[in-house]
Design a protein around this motif. Structure first.
Motif, PDB file in Angstrom:
ATOM      1  N   LEU A  84       0.833  -1.206   0.000  1.00 28.64           N
ATOM      2  CA  LEU A  84       0.000   0.000   0.000  1.00 28.64           C
ATOM      3  C   LEU A  84       0.864   1.250   0.000  1.00 28.64           C
ATOM      4  O   LEU A  84       1.896   1.299   0.667  1.00 28.64           O
ATOM      5  CB  LEU A  84      -0.888   0.033   1.250  1.00 28.64           C
ATOM      6  N   ARG A  85       0.414   2.266  -0.710  1.00 26.35           N
ATOM      7  CA  ARG A  85       1.076   3.574  -0.717  1.00 26.35           C
ATOM      8  C   ARG A  85      -0.062   4.600  -0.696  1.00 26.35           C
ATOM      9  O   ARG A  85      -0.807   4.709  -1.662  1.00 26.35           O
ATOM     10  CB  ARG A  85       1.919   3.694  -1.976  1.00 26.35           C
ATOM     11  N   MET A  86      -0.198   5.307   0.446  1.00 23.73           N
ATOM     12  CA  MET A  86      -1.344   6.186   0.617  1.00 23.73           C
ATOM     13  C   MET A  86      -0.900   7.579   1.073  1.00 23.73           C
ATOM     14  O   MET A  86      -0.430   7.730   2.207  1.00 23.73           O
ATOM     15  CB  MET A  86      -2.319   5.568   1.628  1.00 23.73           C
ATOM     16  N   PRO A  87      -1.080   8.589   0.224  1.00 22.41           N
ATOM     17  CA  PRO A  87      -0.740   9.957   0.620  1.00 22.41           C
ATOM     18  C   PRO A  87      -1.880  10.594   1.413  1.00 22.41           C
ATOM     19  O   PRO A  87      -3.015  10.620   0.961  1.00 22.41           O
ATOM     20  CB  PRO A  87      -0.541  10.670  -0.721  1.00 22.41           C
ATOM     21  N   ALA A  88      -1.567  11.082   2.596  1.00 16.65           N
ATOM     22  CA  ALA A  88      -2.575  11.778   3.402  1.00 16.65           C
ATOM     23  C   ALA A  88      -2.653  13.235   2.972  1.00 16.65           C
ATOM     24  O   ALA A  88      -1.728  13.775   2.365  1.00 16.65           O
ATOM     25  CB  ALA A  88      -2.205  11.711   4.884  1.00 16.65           C
ATOM     26  N   GLY A  93      -1.232  13.083   8.147  1.00 20.51           N
ATOM     27  CA  GLY A  93      -0.542  11.790   8.185  1.00 20.51           C
ATOM     28  C   GLY A  93      -0.726  11.068   9.499  1.00 20.51           C
ATOM     29  O   GLY A  93      -1.002   9.871   9.535  1.00 20.51           O
ATOM     30  N   LYS A  94      -0.588  11.791  10.606  1.00 19.60           N
ATOM     31  CA  LYS A  94      -0.731  11.162  11.936  1.00 19.60           C
ATOM     32  C   LYS A  94      -2.124  10.549  12.087  1.00 19.60           C
ATOM     33  O   LYS A  94      -2.266   9.421  12.574  1.00 19.60           O
ATOM     34  CB  LYS A  94      -0.466  12.191  13.029  1.00 19.60           C
ATOM     35  N   ASP A  95      -3.155  11.281  11.656  1.00 19.44           N
ATOM     36  CA  ASP A  95      -4.523  10.758  11.742  1.00 19.44           C
ATOM     37  C   ASP A  95      -4.698   9.510  10.882  1.00 19.44           C
ATOM     38  O   ASP A  95      -5.339   8.540  11.297  1.00 19.44           O
ATOM     39  CB  ASP A  95      -5.532  11.822  11.299  1.00 19.44           C
ATOM     40  N   LEU A  96      -4.133   9.530   9.673  1.00 15.57           N
ATOM     41  CA  LEU A  96      -4.230   8.379   8.783  1.00 15.57           C
ATOM     42  C   LEU A  96      -3.525   7.167   9.391  1.00 15.57           C
ATOM     43  O   LEU A  96      -4.064   6.063   9.395  1.00 15.57           O
ATOM     44  CB  LEU A  96      -3.637   8.705   7.410  1.00 15.57           C
ATOM     45  N   PHE A  97      -2.329   7.386   9.961  1.00 17.40           N
ATOM     46  CA  PHE A  97      -1.593   6.282  10.589  1.00 17.40           C
ATOM     47  C   PHE A  97      -2.366   5.715  11.779  1.00 17.40           C
ATOM     48  O   PHE A  97      -2.475   4.501  11.924  1.00 17.40           O
ATOM     49  CB  PHE A  97      -0.205   6.742  11.035  1.00 17.40           C
ATOM     50  N   VAL A 155     -10.889   6.360   5.716  1.00 21.53           N
ATOM     51  CA  VAL A 155      -9.538   6.398   5.152  1.00 21.53           C
ATOM     52  C   VAL A 155      -9.525   7.342   3.954  1.00 21.53           C
ATOM     53  O   VAL A 155      -8.656   8.217   3.844  1.00 21.53           O
ATOM     54  CB  VAL A 155      -9.056   4.986   4.722  1.00 21.53           C
ATOM     55  N   ILE A 156     -10.488   7.203   3.063  1.00 19.98           N
ATOM     56  CA  ILE A 156     -10.563   8.040   1.866  1.00 19.98           C
ATOM     57  C   ILE A 156     -10.684   9.509   2.237  1.00 19.98           C
ATOM     58  O   ILE A 156     -10.081  10.380   1.598  1.00 19.98           O
ATOM     59  CB  ILE A 156     -11.731   7.576   0.965  1.00 19.98           C
ATOM     60  N   ALA A 157     -11.418   9.829   3.306  1.00 20.83           N
ATOM     61  CA  ALA A 157     -11.564  11.223   3.746  1.00 20.83           C
ATOM     62  C   ALA A 157     -10.233  11.825   4.195  1.00 20.83           C
ATOM     63  O   ALA A 157     -10.055  13.043   4.155  1.00 20.83           O
ATOM     64  CB  ALA A 157     -12.597  11.311   4.872  1.00 20.83           C
ATOM     65  N   LEU A 158      -9.294  10.998   4.616  1.00 18.26           N
ATOM     66  CA  LEU A 158      -7.984  11.483   5.067  1.00 18.26           C
ATOM     67  C   LEU A 158      -6.953  11.571   3.942  1.00 18.26           C
ATOM     68  O   LEU A 158      -5.884  12.149   4.119  1.00 18.26           O
ATOM     69  CB  LEU A 158      -7.439  10.572   6.174  1.00 18.26           C
ATOM     70  N   LEU A 159      -7.269  10.998   2.796  1.00 16.06           N
ATOM     71  CA  LEU A 159      -6.308  10.956   1.698  1.00 16.06           C
ATOM     72  C   LEU A 159      -6.214  12.287   0.960  1.00 16.06           C
ATOM     73  O   LEU A 159      -7.211  12.961   0.744  1.00 16.06           O
ATOM     74  CB  LEU A 159      -6.669   9.851   0.704  1.00 16.06           C
ATOM     75  N   GLY A 160      -4.999  12.598   0.536  1.00 17.78           N
ATOM     76  CA  GLY A 160      -4.751  13.814  -0.223  1.00 17.78           C
ATOM     77  C   GLY A 160      -4.411  13.508  -1.666  1.00 17.78           C
ATOM     78  O   GLY A 160      -4.017  14.394  -2.425  1.00 17.78           O
TER      79      GLY A 160
END
Length: 176
Positions: A84-88, A93-97, A155-160
């Motif tokens: 997986l490779r997910m840009p926040a 980033g902290k919230d996504l992690f 998760v999608i809501a946190l992605l940039g």
């Protein structure tokens, strides 16, 4: 070390290396034999040599190899998983992690048996991850479960940016 191949592109290989410390990593990469071996790999790859290296640190895991810091693991050839490779979003980033770590702690019997979330040294808003599953059936059931899929909305809501997922199978691990 684990070498995995893409299930879609048989020419795509993902190498996954873990080190017990920064010193061990520096010692490995600062030897002439490592440089010679890397050059041999790139020569074999030829025009396909588009290797990238992400410098990372472990954020969270459920992997024996990390928890015990031993040079062995429980992975086996053919084991399914995904990279997986997910840009926040910037600053998220902290919230996504944190959220992704909690998702991986589910009681889903078909969920990942082992997982690892990594933070890029030069980009704390980029989550890299590896998930490994008991077998192909568990992998397929997990990713087709509608209840589990509902969690992905947060998760999608946190992605940039667009996430990237590459389904893989273990081809080699250092215990084989």
């Amino acid at each position: 070390m684990i070498l995995a191949k893409s299930t879609v592109d048989p020419d795509k290989v993902i190498a996954f290396e873990l080190f017990a410390s920064e010193e061990a990593k520096a010692n490995h990469y600062n030897t002439s034999s490592t440089e010679d071996e890397t050059n041999e790999i790139l020569e074999v790859m030829g025009d396909m040599a588009k290797a990238t290296r992400d410098e990372v640190h472990v954020y969270s895991s459920n992997m024996t190899v990390i928890n015990e810091l031993l040079p062995k693991n429980n992975f086996y050839a053919g084991q399914p998983g995904c990279y997986l490779r997910m840009p926040a979003k910037a600053g998220k980033g902290k919230d996504l992690f944190e959220f992704t770590t909690e998702l991986h702690k589910s009681a889903d019997p078909d969920g990942p048996t082992d997982w690892l979330l990594l933070e890029k040294d030069d980009d704390p808003d980029m989550l890299l991850g590896f998930e490994f599953y008991k077998d192909q059936g568990a992998f397929d059931r997990h990713y087709s479960d509608a209840e589990i899929d509902k969690n992905h909305d947060e998760v999608i809501a946190l992605l940039g940016g667009m996430p990237y997922r590459e389904d893989i199978h273990v081809k080699y691990s250092n215990n084989q």
